[in-house]
Design a protein around this motif. Structure first.
Motif, PDB file in Angstrom:
ATOM      1  N   SER A   1       0.817  -1.217   0.000  1.00  0.00           N
ATOM      2  CA  SER A   1       0.000   0.000   0.000  1.00  0.00           C
ATOM      3  C   SER A   1       0.852   1.269   0.000  1.00  0.00           C
ATOM      4  O   SER A   1       0.388   2.323  -0.430  1.00  0.00           O
ATOM      5  CB  SER A   1      -0.972  -0.006   1.178  1.00  0.00           C
ATOM      6  OG  SER A   1      -0.278  -0.104   2.389  1.00  0.00           O
TER       7      SER A   1
ATOM      8  N   GLN B   1       1.379   3.972  -2.848  1.00  0.00           N
ATOM      9  CA  GLN B   1       0.626   5.228  -2.975  1.00  0.00           C
ATOM     10  C   GLN B   1       1.491   6.439  -2.650  1.00  0.00           C
ATOM     11  O   GLN B   1       1.227   7.544  -3.122  1.00  0.00           O
ATOM     12  CB  GLN B   1      -0.583   5.216  -2.028  1.00  0.00           C
ATOM     13  CG  GLN B   1      -1.594   4.137  -2.363  1.00  0.00           C
ATOM     14  CD  GLN B   1      -2.558   3.887  -1.218  1.00  0.00           C
ATOM     15  OE1 GLN B   1      -3.654   4.419  -1.214  1.00  0.00           O
ATOM     16  NE2 GLN B   1      -2.134   3.094  -0.255  1.00  0.00           N
TER      17      GLN B   1
ATOM     18  N   HIS C   1      -3.669  -2.630  -9.966  1.00  0.00           N
ATOM     19  CA  HIS C   1      -3.900  -1.883  -8.727  1.00  0.00           C
ATOM     20  C   HIS C   1      -2.712  -0.961  -8.426  1.00  0.00           C
ATOM     21  O   HIS C   1      -2.872   0.209  -8.066  1.00  0.00           O
ATOM     22  CB  HIS C   1      -4.101  -2.872  -7.581  1.00  0.00           C
ATOM     23  CG  HIS C   1      -5.017  -2.375  -6.524  1.00  0.00           C
ATOM     24  ND1 HIS C   1      -6.213  -2.978  -6.207  1.00  0.00           N
ATOM     25  CD2 HIS C   1      -4.916  -1.304  -5.710  1.00  0.00           C
ATOM     26  CE1 HIS C   1      -6.810  -2.289  -5.249  1.00  0.00           C
ATOM     27  NE2 HIS C   1      -6.041  -1.282  -4.922  1.00  0.00           N
TER      28      HIS C   1
ATOM     29  N   TRP D   1      -2.563   3.181  -8.068  1.00  0.00           N
ATOM     30  CA  TRP D   1      -1.982   3.857  -6.904  1.00  0.00           C
ATOM     31  C   TRP D   1      -0.838   4.787  -7.308  1.00  0.00           C
ATOM     32  O   TRP D   1      -0.626   5.824  -6.711  1.00  0.00           O
ATOM     33  CB  TRP D   1      -1.477   2.823  -5.904  1.00  0.00           C
ATOM     34  CG  TRP D   1      -2.537   2.343  -4.943  1.00  0.00           C
ATOM     35  CD1 TRP D   1      -3.762   2.906  -4.711  1.00  0.00           C
ATOM     36  CD2 TRP D   1      -2.443   1.208  -4.077  1.00  0.00           C
ATOM     37  NE1 TRP D   1      -4.428   2.184  -3.764  1.00  0.00           N
ATOM     38  CE2 TRP D   1      -3.650   1.147  -3.347  1.00  0.00           C
ATOM     39  CE3 TRP D   1      -1.464   0.241  -3.846  1.00  0.00           C
ATOM     40  CZ2 TRP D   1      -3.898   0.154  -2.387  1.00  0.00           C
ATOM     41  CZ3 TRP D   1      -1.726  -0.741  -2.894  1.00  0.00           C
ATOM     42  CH2 TRP D   1      -2.922  -0.783  -2.172  1.00  0.00           C
TER      43      TRP D   1
END
Ligand code: NI
Ligand code: MN
Length: 227
Positions: A146, A149, A177, A181
């Motif tokens: 994550s 990002q 994905h 991001w």
């Protein structure tokens, strides 16, 4: 930037008047048998981590070309022990300016060991930028994470090189994905088809990115494209 694909995760990139080479794995790659390694003579050699499928030809090319090598500290130390003289150590989160281009070392979620089995530090990625060239992200081998990002929070990206083959890295679904991001509209695929574990359906991959509004570039080995 003129980008030539040498197979697996190896790219030669003409950038701001310099030739960069990423993750050379050519001689052991049967799919790249038509590539002449002796003719690859970079000014800069960037290595994401120490696995064989990213450094197989690195020492040979580094010594012959006297390229400026860039890698994480532990891999840098190993290069020095192999007789490579022009090596610059970095670590995750660091940035360095060479002449007029910049490299930032980003995290990668992957293991790392050196060809002799020693600890290789962390696996890494790179963000490369220059005032008059596209800013691009070379992810190396990584899972989706994550904090991707955050990579484009500091500087917006024009292009990302992402692994697609799954099993050892993220697959197409996770790479889409990642691209969302990262905020990129164009992705160059890497780390697919070389081994049985990472074979990929090219049409399905292109369609998956296209459905998300992203253009996926899959280069033939030996092909050059301009971005
Ligand atoms: Ni790896
Ligand atoms: Mn790999």
């Amino acid at each position: 930037m003129n980008t030539t694909y040498y197979g697996h995760s190896c790219f030669g990139i003409e950038y701001a008047g310099k030739s960069m080479l990423f993750d050379p794995f050519v001689r052991p790659n049967a799919l790249a048998a038509h590539i002449d390694v002796d003719s690859i003579c970079p000014d800069i050699l960037l290595l994401s981590h120490g696995h064989e499928d990213h450094v197989a030809d690195a020492v040979e090319i580094a010594i012959r070309s006297k390229a400026q090598c860039v890698s994480i500290y532990e891999l840098h130390s190993w290069l020095l022990s192999q007789g490579v003289s022009h090596s610059h150590p970095m670590n995750i989160g660091g940035e360095w300016t060479f002449d007029d281009w910049k490299v930032r070392m980003t995290p990668a979620l992957h293991s790392n060991s050196l060809p002799d089995g020693q600890y290789g530090g962390l696996a890494a990625g790179f963000v490369i930028s220059h005032a008059e060239e596209p800013t691009f992200y070379f992810a190396g081998d990584t899972a989706l994470f994550s904090d991707m990002q955050l990579i484009s929070k500091r500087q917006s990206l024009d292009l990302a090189f992402l692994p697609l083959g799954g099993n050892f890295t993220m697959d197409v679904q996770d790479a889409v994905h990642a691209a969302l991001w990262l905020g990129v509209k164009k992705v160059v695929g890497m780390h697919y088809d070389t081994f049985g574990f990472i074979r990929m359906d090219h049409n399905e991959a292109v369609a998956a990115f296209s459905n998300a509004g992203i253009q996926l570039e899959l280069l033939n080995i030996g092909e050059t494209r301009t971005y």
